[in-house]
Write a protein that holds these residues in place. Structure first.
Motif, PDB file in Angstrom:
ATOM      1  N   ASN A 141       0.801  -1.216   0.000  1.00  0.00           N
ATOM      2  CA  ASN A 141       0.000   0.000   0.000  1.00  0.00           C
ATOM      3  C   ASN A 141       0.835   1.267   0.000  1.00  0.00           C
ATOM      4  O   ASN A 141       0.282   2.361  -0.081  1.00  0.00           O
ATOM      5  CB  ASN A 141      -0.946   0.018   1.206  1.00  0.00           C
ATOM      6  N   TYR A 142       2.129   1.143   0.104  1.00  0.00           N
ATOM      7  CA  TYR A 142       3.006   2.303   0.118  1.00  0.00           C
ATOM      8  C   TYR A 142       3.042   2.937  -1.271  1.00  0.00           C
ATOM      9  O   TYR A 142       3.176   2.249  -2.290  1.00  0.00           O
ATOM     10  CB  TYR A 142       4.414   1.892   0.537  1.00  0.00           C
ATOM     11  N   VAL A 143       2.923   4.269  -1.340  1.00  0.00           N
ATOM     12  CA  VAL A 143       2.958   4.983  -2.610  1.00  0.00           C
ATOM     13  C   VAL A 143       4.257   5.747  -2.761  1.00  0.00           C
ATOM     14  O   VAL A 143       5.002   5.561  -3.717  1.00  0.00           O
ATOM     15  CB  VAL A 143       1.756   5.938  -2.739  1.00  0.00           C
ATOM     16  N   GLY A 144       4.538   6.645  -1.799  1.00  0.00           N
ATOM     17  CA  GLY A 144       5.767   7.408  -1.933  1.00  0.00           C
ATOM     18  C   GLY A 144       5.901   8.493  -0.890  1.00  0.00           C
ATOM     19  O   GLY A 144       5.026   8.689  -0.036  1.00  0.00           O
ATOM     20  N   LYS A 145       7.023   9.207  -0.960  1.00  0.00           N
ATOM     21  CA  LYS A 145       7.319  10.300  -0.042  1.00  0.00           C
ATOM     22  C   LYS A 145       6.843  11.618  -0.630  1.00  0.00           C
ATOM     23  O   LYS A 145       6.821  11.811  -1.847  1.00  0.00           O
ATOM     24  CB  LYS A 145       8.825  10.382   0.225  1.00  0.00           C
ATOM     25  N   VAL A 146       6.487  12.549   0.264  1.00  0.00           N
ATOM     26  CA  VAL A 146       6.178  13.909  -0.153  1.00  0.00           C
ATOM     27  C   VAL A 146       7.491  14.685  -0.208  1.00  0.00           C
ATOM     28  O   VAL A 146       8.248  14.715   0.763  1.00  0.00           O
ATOM     29  CB  VAL A 146       5.197  14.579   0.816  1.00  0.00           C
ATOM     30  N   LEU A 147       7.750  15.340  -1.338  1.00  0.00           N
ATOM     31  CA  LEU A 147       9.059  15.954  -1.568  1.00  0.00           C
ATOM     32  C   LEU A 147       9.132  17.411  -1.155  1.00  0.00           C
ATOM     33  O   LEU A 147      10.198  17.892  -0.762  1.00  0.00           O
ATOM     34  CB  LEU A 147       9.424  15.846  -3.055  1.00  0.00           C
ATOM     35  N   THR A 148       8.028  18.148  -1.297  1.00  0.00           N
ATOM     36  CA  THR A 148       8.088  19.585  -1.068  1.00  0.00           C
ATOM     37  C   THR A 148       7.043  20.001  -0.037  1.00  0.00           C
ATOM     38  O   THR A 148       6.051  19.316   0.198  1.00  0.00           O
ATOM     39  CB  THR A 148       7.844  20.364  -2.371  1.00  0.00           C
ATOM     40  N   GLU A 149       7.266  21.149   0.563  1.00  0.00           N
ATOM     41  CA  GLU A 149       6.359  21.652   1.583  1.00  0.00           C
ATOM     42  C   GLU A 149       5.014  22.026   0.976  1.00  0.00           C
ATOM     43  O   GLU A 149       4.930  22.533  -0.150  1.00  0.00           O
ATOM     44  CB  GLU A 149       6.972  22.868   2.272  1.00  0.00           C
ATOM     45  N   ALA A 150       3.953  21.759   1.727  1.00  0.00           N
ATOM     46  CA  ALA A 150       2.606  22.208   1.362  1.00  0.00           C
ATOM     47  C   ALA A 150       1.980  22.840   2.599  1.00  0.00           C
ATOM     48  O   ALA A 150       2.039  22.272   3.688  1.00  0.00           O
ATOM     49  CB  ALA A 150       1.760  21.034   0.876  1.00  0.00           C
ATOM     50  N   LYS A 151       1.381  23.987   2.442  1.00  0.00           N
ATOM     51  CA  LYS A 151       0.818  24.719   3.568  1.00  0.00           C
ATOM     52  C   LYS A 151      -0.592  24.208   3.907  1.00  0.00           C
ATOM     53  O   LYS A 151      -1.309  23.699   3.048  1.00  0.00           O
ATOM     54  CB  LYS A 151       0.737  26.207   3.249  1.00  0.00           C
ATOM     55  N   ALA A 152      -0.972  24.371   5.182  1.00  0.00           N
ATOM     56  CA  ALA A 152      -2.351  24.108   5.575  1.00  0.00           C
ATOM     57  C   ALA A 152      -3.280  24.932   4.706  1.00  0.00           C
ATOM     58  O   ALA A 152      -3.043  26.115   4.460  1.00  0.00           O
ATOM     59  CB  ALA A 152      -2.547  24.449   7.048  1.00  0.00           C
ATOM     60  N   GLY A 153      -4.331  24.304   4.208  1.00  0.00           N
ATOM     61  CA  GLY A 153      -5.249  24.952   3.279  1.00  0.00           C
ATOM     62  C   GLY A 153      -4.990  24.576   1.837  1.00  0.00           C
ATOM     63  O   GLY A 153      -5.875  24.741   0.985  1.00  0.00           O
ATOM     64  N   TYR A 154      -3.783  24.053   1.510  1.00  0.00           N
ATOM     65  CA  TYR A 154      -3.503  23.576   0.159  1.00  0.00           C
ATOM     66  C   TYR A 154      -4.219  22.248  -0.081  1.00  0.00           C
ATOM     67  O   TYR A 154      -4.610  21.545   0.852  1.00  0.00           O
ATOM     68  CB  TYR A 154      -2.000  23.374  -0.045  1.00  0.00           C
ATOM     69  N   ARG A 155      -4.321  21.891  -1.375  1.00  0.00           N
ATOM     70  CA  ARG A 155      -4.993  20.635  -1.726  1.00  0.00           C
ATOM     71  C   ARG A 155      -4.143  19.734  -2.618  1.00  0.00           C
ATOM     72  O   ARG A 155      -4.662  18.769  -3.184  1.00  0.00           O
ATOM     73  CB  ARG A 155      -6.327  20.933  -2.413  1.00  0.00           C
ATOM     74  N   SER A 156      -2.866  20.014  -2.749  1.00  0.00           N
ATOM     75  CA  SER A 156      -2.028  19.178  -3.600  1.00  0.00           C
ATOM     76  C   SER A 156      -0.739  18.798  -2.889  1.00  0.00           C
ATOM     77  O   SER A 156      -0.242  19.532  -2.031  1.00  0.00           O
ATOM     78  CB  SER A 156      -1.707  19.880  -4.922  1.00  0.00           C
ATOM     79  N   LEU A 157      -0.210  17.627  -3.251  1.00  0.00           N
ATOM     80  CA  LEU A 157       1.043  17.115  -2.703  1.00  0.00           C
ATOM     81  C   LEU A 157       1.912  16.622  -3.855  1.00  0.00           C
ATOM     82  O   LEU A 157       1.433  15.914  -4.754  1.00  0.00           O
ATOM     83  CB  LEU A 157       0.777  15.946  -1.741  1.00  0.00           C
ATOM     84  N   GLN A 158       3.201  16.971  -3.819  1.00  0.00           N
ATOM     85  CA  GLN A 158       4.145  16.469  -4.811  1.00  0.00           C
ATOM     86  C   GLN A 158       4.902  15.290  -4.219  1.00  0.00           C
ATOM     87  O   GLN A 158       5.564  15.421  -3.189  1.00  0.00           O
ATOM     88  CB  GLN A 158       5.132  17.557  -5.240  1.00  0.00           C
ATOM     89  N   LEU A 159       4.823  14.132  -4.891  1.00  0.00           N
ATOM     90  CA  LEU A 159       5.451  12.913  -4.412  1.00  0.00           C
ATOM     91  C   LEU A 159       6.661  12.564  -5.256  1.00  0.00           C
ATOM     92  O   LEU A 159       6.836  13.057  -6.378  1.00  0.00           O
ATOM     93  CB  LEU A 159       4.455  11.746  -4.467  1.00  0.00           C
TER      94      LEU A 159
END
Length: 481
Positions: A141-159
């Protein structure tokens, strides 16, 4: 407006088994009536094995409703739902009774166990139990690590790799505290962030929480995949930073989903409770490692622990009545009838509503290491809203009659941070005689919101909102949900 330091809007609309939907789905169409598996329902014959056989058979067939008809089912074992889409359903409170004569400790000793582990909160006679997902388990079930910072209120993650995600499915985001480094740069330091220095946790305050694994366990549906960037249905309620070891999993197949317990009474023989944390384990219901699951319309009688949810997401606990047949308090227990009224631990988006706690427990409505959990539309004899430290974040207590109001903010577990992390919100909390409730001290926690009949203490806490209920409103007014 409710305080969130201007970073994002406080909202709890995803809490509950429907994850933002308005209604429960239909019950599974397959029926497994326990009478067909040998249950007698006479209150004398042990029906535990027959009920468990019905649960297992329904689970093996892809799910179903385990029907327990009117009557008294004597049960002398733990009943465990470990499959998706299985609902243990009685004929109603007081119509179907699961009668349990002894404690977990008693049955442990009969089976040769001597350690008594987990009797305070980890086990019960009725369980929905899956297997855990941990961020250190880089399995299927592992997908990947998050690479960059995302602020509270954002809706996207870069993996680093989003190839294992399909739009429309749910992901779990885990974050852990780094054991080393300054407290104010740590994950737990962030969760306890406050405008008021008296509300912040420093090195000593956070010592027991440093290095905590998977303290954040946030779930959301993915609406779009753009290369290695995923777009979420929900806004992030916290910052996401690479130094907090953010990793993404798809929902673990071993997490029990869409299962429930409803429409029955669980009753223990009356036995006086033991000292706090030394209870024998008259524990009714525990949900562990579940998602989209529920407990509904259940009465619990003479219990140390009524209902606890642990390591779970999107759970509904609705219509719980907890009472005793006569005073079962220990001489040292300050008239508390047992350990936990309704508890939520290491979980997110749990909705507890329409409860009636007719006596006091040590921890009536309690959270620990949680996010975005809600207690609403309930009442009790003398309720404590027990923010039990270990960084409960964004907890909402809404429209609750706390009864006598002698202990609304009592909290246990000293040492594991301050009682609440940021943004605990109390909306239309009232005593039975509508007396004003004194706010907790500034050291209770930061960035709190208290809306209703509260009176300010001596602290004048920075970043804390105290406001009257909207004028002309009844009930909760404009609910923060």
């Amino acid at each position: 407006s409710l305080n969130s330091n201007g970073a994002f809007k406080l909202a709890w609309r995803y809490a509950g088994a429907r994850a933002g939907g308005n209604q429960f789905g239909n019950l599974p169409t397959r029926r497994c009536n326990v009478l067909l598996y040998g249950a007698v329902m006479d209150g004398v014959t042990d029906d535990g094995a027959a009920i468990q056989d019905a649960i297992d058979d329904c689970g093996a067939g892809g799910g179903g409703t385990v029907e327990v008809p009117e009557g008294i089912a004597l049960v002398e074992r733990t009943l465990v739902i470990s499959s998706d889409n299985v609902v243990l359903r009685g004929a109603g409170k007081g119509e179907t009774t699961i009668k349990i004569p002894h404690s977990l400790l008693y049955y442990d000793y009969l089976s040769g166990k001597r350690e008594g582990e987990g009797l305070a909160k980890s086990r019960a006679f009725l369980e929905i139990r899956g297997k855990p997902t941990r961020s250190t388990d880089e399995g299927r079930n592992y997908v990947g690590k998050v690479l960059t910072e995302a602020k509270a209120g954002y809706r996207s993650l870069q993996l680093d790799d989003a190839s294992g995600i399909i739009a429309g499915e749910y992901i779990q985001l885990f974050m852990s505290d780094p054991r080393s480094g300054p407290a104010n740069k740590s994950l737990v330091g962030y969760l306890y962030e406050s405008k008021d220095p008296k509300s912040r946790c420093g090195d000593e305050c956070l010592k027991e929480l440093r290095g905590w694994k998977d303290l954040v366990r946030f779930m959301s549906r993915v609406v779009e995949v753009r290369g290695n960037t995923i777009v979420l249905e929900r806004e992030l309620p916290v910052d996401v930073r690479p130094e907090w070891q953010p990793v993404v999993f798809t929902l673990n197949e071993d997490t029990v989903q869409n299962s429930g317990i409803q429409d029955l009474t669980v009753e223990f023989n009356w036995i006086r409770t033991k000292k706090h944390l030394y209870e024998d384990g008259f524990n009714a219901i525990v949900l562990l490692d579940t998602a989209f699951s529920w407990v509904r319309n259940v009465e619990v009688v003479n219990a140390d622990l009524n209902v606890v949810v642990r390591r779970s997401n999107f759970v509904t606990v609705q219509g719980i009545v907890a009472r005793v047949t006569k005073d079962r308090s220990h001489p040292s227990s300050r008239k508390n009838m047992g350990h936990i009224g309704i508890g939520v631990h290491q979980s997110a988006d749990v909705d507890v509503s329409d409860f009636d706690l007719q006596e006091r427990w040590w921890h009536d409505l309690t959270v620990s290491a949680t996010m975005l959990c809600v207690f609403r539309n309930g009442k009790g004899k003398d309720i404590n809203m027990d923010l039990h430290r270990s960084a409960p974040y964004m907890t909402l207590y809404e429209n609750i009659d706390i009864g006598k109001g002698t202990r609304p903010f009592t909290s246990g577990n000293p040492g594991a941070g301050k009682p609440t992390a940021s943004y605990a919100t109390f909306y239309n909390i009232r005593t039975s005689d509508d007396q004003p409730i004194k706010e907790p001290s500034c050291s209770f926690g930061g960035n709190m919101n208290l809306v209703g009949n509260f009176k300010e203490g001596a602290g004048n806490c920075k970043g804390r909102v105290i406001a009257e209920k909207p004028k002309g409103s009844s009930g909760t007014g404009r609910s923060p949900r």
